[in-house]
Design a protein around this motif. Structure first.
Motif, PDB file in Angstrom:
ATOM      1  N   GLU A 156      36.218 -88.485  16.177  1.00 27.99           N
ATOM      2  CA  GLU A 156      36.532 -87.089  15.907  1.00 27.99           C
ATOM      3  C   GLU A 156      36.557 -86.810  14.406  1.00 27.99           C
ATOM      4  OE1 GLU A 156      39.799 -83.559  16.732  1.00 27.99           O
ATOM      5  OE2 GLU A 156      40.269 -85.607  17.368  1.00 27.99           O
ATOM      6  N   LEU A 157      37.051 -87.758  13.630  1.00 27.93           N
ATOM      7  CA  LEU A 157      37.063 -87.580  12.181  1.00 27.93           C
ATOM      8  C   LEU A 157      35.632 -87.468  11.656  1.00 27.93           C
ATOM      9  CD1 LEU A 157      38.457 -87.429   9.441  1.00 27.93           C
ATOM     10  CD2 LEU A 157      38.423 -89.939   9.369  1.00 27.93           C
ATOM     11  N   THR A 158      34.751 -88.328  12.161  1.00 24.71           N
ATOM     12  CA  THR A 158      33.345 -88.253  11.761  1.00 24.71           C
ATOM     13  C   THR A 158      32.763 -86.894  12.116  1.00 24.71           C
ATOM     14  OG1 THR A 158      33.036 -90.630  12.050  1.00 24.71           O
ATOM     15  CG2 THR A 158      31.057 -89.265  12.095  1.00 24.71           C
ATOM     16  N   PHE A 159      33.063 -86.405  13.307  1.00 24.67           N
ATOM     17  CA  PHE A 159      32.581 -85.103  13.751  1.00 24.67           C
ATOM     18  C   PHE A 159      33.050 -83.998  12.803  1.00 24.67           C
ATOM     19  CE2 PHE A 159      33.111 -81.185  16.198  1.00 24.67           C
ATOM     20  CZ  PHE A 159      31.860 -81.039  16.758  1.00 24.67           C
ATOM     21  N   HIS A 211      31.901 -80.217   8.341  1.00 21.30           N
ATOM     22  CA  HIS A 211      32.194 -79.651   7.024  1.00 21.30           C
ATOM     23  C   HIS A 211      30.995 -79.794   6.087  1.00 21.30           C
ATOM     24  CE1 HIS A 211      36.856 -79.983   7.575  1.00 21.30           C
ATOM     25  NE2 HIS A 211      36.309 -78.998   8.263  1.00 21.30           N
ATOM     26  N   VAL A 212      30.316 -80.917   6.176  1.00 21.00           N
ATOM     27  CA  VAL A 212      29.116 -81.113   5.358  1.00 21.00           C
ATOM     28  C   VAL A 212      28.076 -80.047   5.689  1.00 21.00           C
ATOM     29  CG1 VAL A 212      27.126 -82.628   4.981  1.00 21.00           C
ATOM     30  CG2 VAL A 212      29.438 -83.571   4.943  1.00 21.00           C
ATOM     31  N   LYS A 213      27.847 -79.795   6.971  1.00 26.35           N
ATOM     32  CA  LYS A 213      26.866 -78.784   7.369  1.00 26.35           C
ATOM     33  C   LYS A 213      27.251 -77.404   6.839  1.00 26.35           C
ATOM     34  CE  LYS A 213      26.948 -79.659  11.789  1.00 26.35           C
ATOM     35  NZ  LYS A 213      26.675 -79.496  13.230  1.00 26.35           N
ATOM     36  N   GLU A 214      28.529 -77.062   6.940  1.00 26.78           N
ATOM     37  CA  GLU A 214      28.977 -75.753   6.471  1.00 26.78           C
ATOM     38  C   GLU A 214      28.718 -75.579   4.977  1.00 26.78           C
ATOM     39  OE1 GLU A 214      30.924 -71.992   7.408  1.00 26.78           O
ATOM     40  OE2 GLU A 214      29.992 -73.581   8.604  1.00 26.78           O
ATOM     41  N   LEU A 215      29.004 -76.623   4.210  1.00 26.79           N
ATOM     42  CA  LEU A 215      28.771 -76.560   2.762  1.00 26.79           C
ATOM     43  C   LEU A 215      27.288 -76.489   2.436  1.00 26.79           C
ATOM     44  CD1 LEU A 215      31.462 -79.142   1.585  1.00 26.79           C
ATOM     45  CD2 LEU A 215      31.569 -76.654   1.384  1.00 26.79           C
ATOM     46  N   LEU A 216      26.470 -77.188   3.214  1.00 30.39           N
ATOM     47  CA  LEU A 216      25.027 -77.134   2.983  1.00 30.39           C
ATOM     48  C   LEU A 216      24.445 -75.771   3.354  1.00 30.39           C
ATOM     49  CD1 LEU A 216      23.873 -80.686   4.147  1.00 30.39           C
ATOM     50  CD2 LEU A 216      24.105 -79.832   1.805  1.00 30.39           C
ATOM     51  N   ASN A 241      18.607 -83.910   8.362  1.00 27.13           N
ATOM     52  CA  ASN A 241      18.960 -85.328   8.389  1.00 27.13           C
ATOM     53  C   ASN A 241      20.412 -85.564   8.794  1.00 27.13           C
ATOM     54  OD1 ASN A 241      16.398 -86.207   7.644  1.00 27.13           O
ATOM     55  ND2 ASN A 241      16.852 -86.071   5.456  1.00 27.13           N
ATOM     56  N   VAL A 242      21.255 -84.556   8.581  1.00 32.14           N
ATOM     57  CA  VAL A 242      22.668 -84.700   8.956  1.00 32.14           C
ATOM     58  C   VAL A 242      22.820 -84.991  10.447  1.00 32.14           C
ATOM     59  CG1 VAL A 242      24.776 -83.341   9.306  1.00 32.14           C
ATOM     60  CG2 VAL A 242      23.722 -83.434   7.053  1.00 32.14           C
ATOM     61  N   TRP A 243      21.902 -84.461  11.251  1.00 32.97           N
ATOM     62  CA  TRP A 243      22.002 -84.687  12.695  1.00 32.97           C
ATOM     63  C   TRP A 243      21.892 -86.163  13.059  1.00 32.97           C
ATOM     64  CZ3 TRP A 243      24.353 -81.338  15.326  1.00 32.97           C
ATOM     65  CH2 TRP A 243      24.149 -79.965  15.159  1.00 32.97           C
ATOM     66  N   ASP A 244      21.243 -86.971  12.207  1.00 33.19           N
ATOM     67  CA  ASP A 244      21.117 -88.399  12.495  1.00 33.19           C
ATOM     68  C   ASP A 244      22.485 -89.064  12.631  1.00 33.19           C
ATOM     69  OD1 ASP A 244      18.396 -88.476  12.613  1.00 33.19           O
ATOM     70  OD2 ASP A 244      18.108 -89.099  10.532  1.00 33.19           O
ATOM     71  N   THR A 245      23.445 -88.577  11.870  1.00 35.18           N
ATOM     72  CA  THR A 245      24.803 -89.139  11.962  1.00 35.18           C
ATOM     73  C   THR A 245      25.396 -88.880  13.334  1.00 35.18           C
ATOM     74  OG1 THR A 245      25.080 -88.711   9.604  1.00 35.18           O
ATOM     75  CG2 THR A 245      27.062 -89.187  10.859  1.00 35.18           C
ATOM     76  N   MET A 246      25.137 -87.691  13.868  1.00 35.57           N
ATOM     77  CA  MET A 246      25.668 -87.353  15.189  1.00 35.57           C
ATOM     78  C   MET A 246      25.057 -88.218  16.291  1.00 35.57           C
ATOM     79  SD  MET A 246      27.982 -85.003  14.974  1.00 35.57           S
ATOM     80  CE  MET A 246      28.516 -83.499  14.147  1.00 35.57           C
ATOM     81  N   THR A 247      23.791 -88.600  16.134  1.00 35.62           N
ATOM     82  CA  THR A 247      23.146 -89.382  17.187  1.00 35.62           C
ATOM     83  C   THR A 247      23.718 -90.794  17.286  1.00 35.62           C
ATOM     84  OG1 THR A 247      21.366 -90.134  15.711  1.00 35.62           O
ATOM     85  CG2 THR A 247      20.990 -88.101  16.929  1.00 35.62           C
ATOM     86  N   ALA A 248      24.464 -91.210  16.267  1.00 29.43           N
ATOM     87  CA  ALA A 248      25.102 -92.530  16.328  1.00 29.43           C
ATOM     88  C   ALA A 248      26.309 -92.522  17.266  1.00 29.43           C
ATOM     89  CB  ALA A 248      25.531 -92.976  14.929  1.00 29.43           C
ATOM     90  N   HIS A 287      18.922 -79.979  16.598  1.00 29.18           N
ATOM     91  CA  HIS A 287      20.204 -79.643  17.227  1.00 29.18           C
ATOM     92  C   HIS A 287      20.073 -79.697  18.753  1.00 29.18           C
ATOM     93  CE1 HIS A 287      23.537 -76.335  17.751  1.00 29.18           C
ATOM     94  NE2 HIS A 287      23.905 -77.513  18.242  1.00 29.18           N
ATOM     95  N   LEU A 288      19.004 -79.103  19.264  1.00 30.52           N
ATOM     96  CA  LEU A 288      18.756 -79.112  20.708  1.00 30.52           C
ATOM     97  C   LEU A 288      18.678 -80.537  21.242  1.00 30.52           C
ATOM     98  CD1 LEU A 288      17.811 -77.819  23.409  1.00 30.52           C
ATOM     99  CD2 LEU A 288      15.499 -77.792  22.451  1.00 30.52           C
ATOM    100  N   LEU A 289      17.940 -81.413  20.572  1.00 35.19           N
ATOM    101  CA  LEU A 289      17.782 -82.791  21.029  1.00 35.19           C
ATOM    102  C   LEU A 289      19.092 -83.564  20.973  1.00 35.19           C
ATOM    103  CD1 LEU A 289      14.345 -83.754  19.441  1.00 35.19           C
ATOM    104  CD2 LEU A 289      14.867 -83.548  21.878  1.00 35.19           C
ATOM    105  N   VAL A 290      19.862 -83.329  19.928  1.00 35.17           N
ATOM    106  CA  VAL A 290      21.147 -84.036  19.798  1.00 35.17           C
ATOM    107  C   VAL A 290      22.097 -83.612  20.911  1.00 35.17           C
ATOM    108  CG1 VAL A 290      23.197 -84.319  18.361  1.00 35.17           C
ATOM    109  CG2 VAL A 290      20.937 -84.423  17.324  1.00 35.17           C
TER     110      VAL A 290
END
Length: 282
Positions: free
Chosen positions: A48-51, A56-61, A100-107, A240-243
């Motif tokens: 959850e912390l990673t999420f 937050h990273v996405k919002e800033l970007l 590329n940020v989505w790659d973190t979510m796929t982990a 986003h759709l694929l993730v």
């Protein structure tokens, strides 16, 4: 119901108890200690912390892209084409980071996400006011989206500003007219907040640019950079759709969305539509 159990934030950075007082200059300048206080997991899941961090990273970007888009709009308005192209190039670089940020979510495996998904309740990434401000600034002012955001306009001035202002595409079309293209005034000068409707005249104007790129050198460069901005945004949506499909399958989405079906419909949208359709005519 939300889980009441909470652990110390896993892998979190130590936070000063007294704010930035006595902290290194870098921390005090950028308020880094406050930044790390913003992540407050509500479950005992370390994912959850990673999420939260990635959200937050996405919002800033999103904000970083909007900064460049705002500059490009103003520069196009002033016919500062080279400067506008530089701003758009910077926006594209940030957009690539967003993809590329989505790659973190796929982990994160589905079971790991489901361990805390219920805590989100009605929360959804589609509710991000910075994401919506960016969509408005680029020209996607769908009445349904505007209606959903209307009650938040006064809370988020950046959102309201992006809705009422001419979009990036409006400014690009105005520039094209000043360069000699023929486009009806009502196409690029509409009521504030009105959605954009694709125009055959705009398609023909871009066709002329692509058929004579040497004559329309600056317009051609703007067209290609706008297309790249649109491409990267669509790339982000597709990823986003694929993730979501990888993590949730066909489950309903958060925030009352229809999940995959809704994401697929959104994925069909293209910013600057005539720049896509003109390719068929070449």
């Amino acid at each position: 119901m939300e889980k009441e159990t909470r652990m110390e934030q896993p892998s979190s950075c130590p936070i000063q108890q007294n704010g930035s007082e006595g902290a290194p200059p870098y921390v005090t300048y950028a308020h880094m200690d406050r930044l790390h206080e913003l992540q407050q997991p509500r479950s005992d899941s370390p994912r959850e912390l990673t999420f939260l961090l990635i959200s937050h990273v996405k919002e800033l970007l999103f904000r970083a892209v909007l900064v460049e888009v705002d500059q490009a709009r103003e520069q196009l308005r002033e016919s500062q084409v080279d400067q506008a192209c530089e701003s758009l190039s910077r926006a594209v670089r940030v957009q690539r980071l967003l993809v590329n940020v989505w790659d973190t979510m796929t982990a994160m495996s589905p079971d790991e996400f489901l361990a805390f998904r219920d805590i989100l309740g009605e929360a959804s990434g589609t509710q991000s006011f910075m994401y919506r401000a960016l969509e408005f600034a680029l020209g996607n002012k769908d009445p349904r989206t505007v209606a959903q955001c209307s009650r938040y306009m006064d809370l988020y001035p950046e959102l309201k500003k992006a809705w009422y202002a001419p979009s990036l595409y409006d400014e690009a079309l105005s520039l094209l007219v000043r360069m000699g293209a023929t486009i009806p005034r009502g196409v690029y000068e509409r009521e504030p907040g009105a959605p954009y409707t694709p125009s055959p005249a705009v398609e023909q104007a871009w066709l002329g640019v692509y058929q004579e790129p040497t004559r329309w050198r600056q317009a051609h460069r703007v067209a290609e950079l706008l297309t790249e901005v649109s491409y990267q945004f669509s790339h982000w949506r597709a990823t986003h759709l694929l993730v979501v499909e990888r993590m949730l399958g066909s489950k309903p989405g958060t925030g009352g969305t229809a999940g995959l079906d809704w994401l697929r419909s959104v994925n069909e949208h293209r910013f600057f539509p005539e720049l896509w359709t003109v390719r068929t005519l070449l």
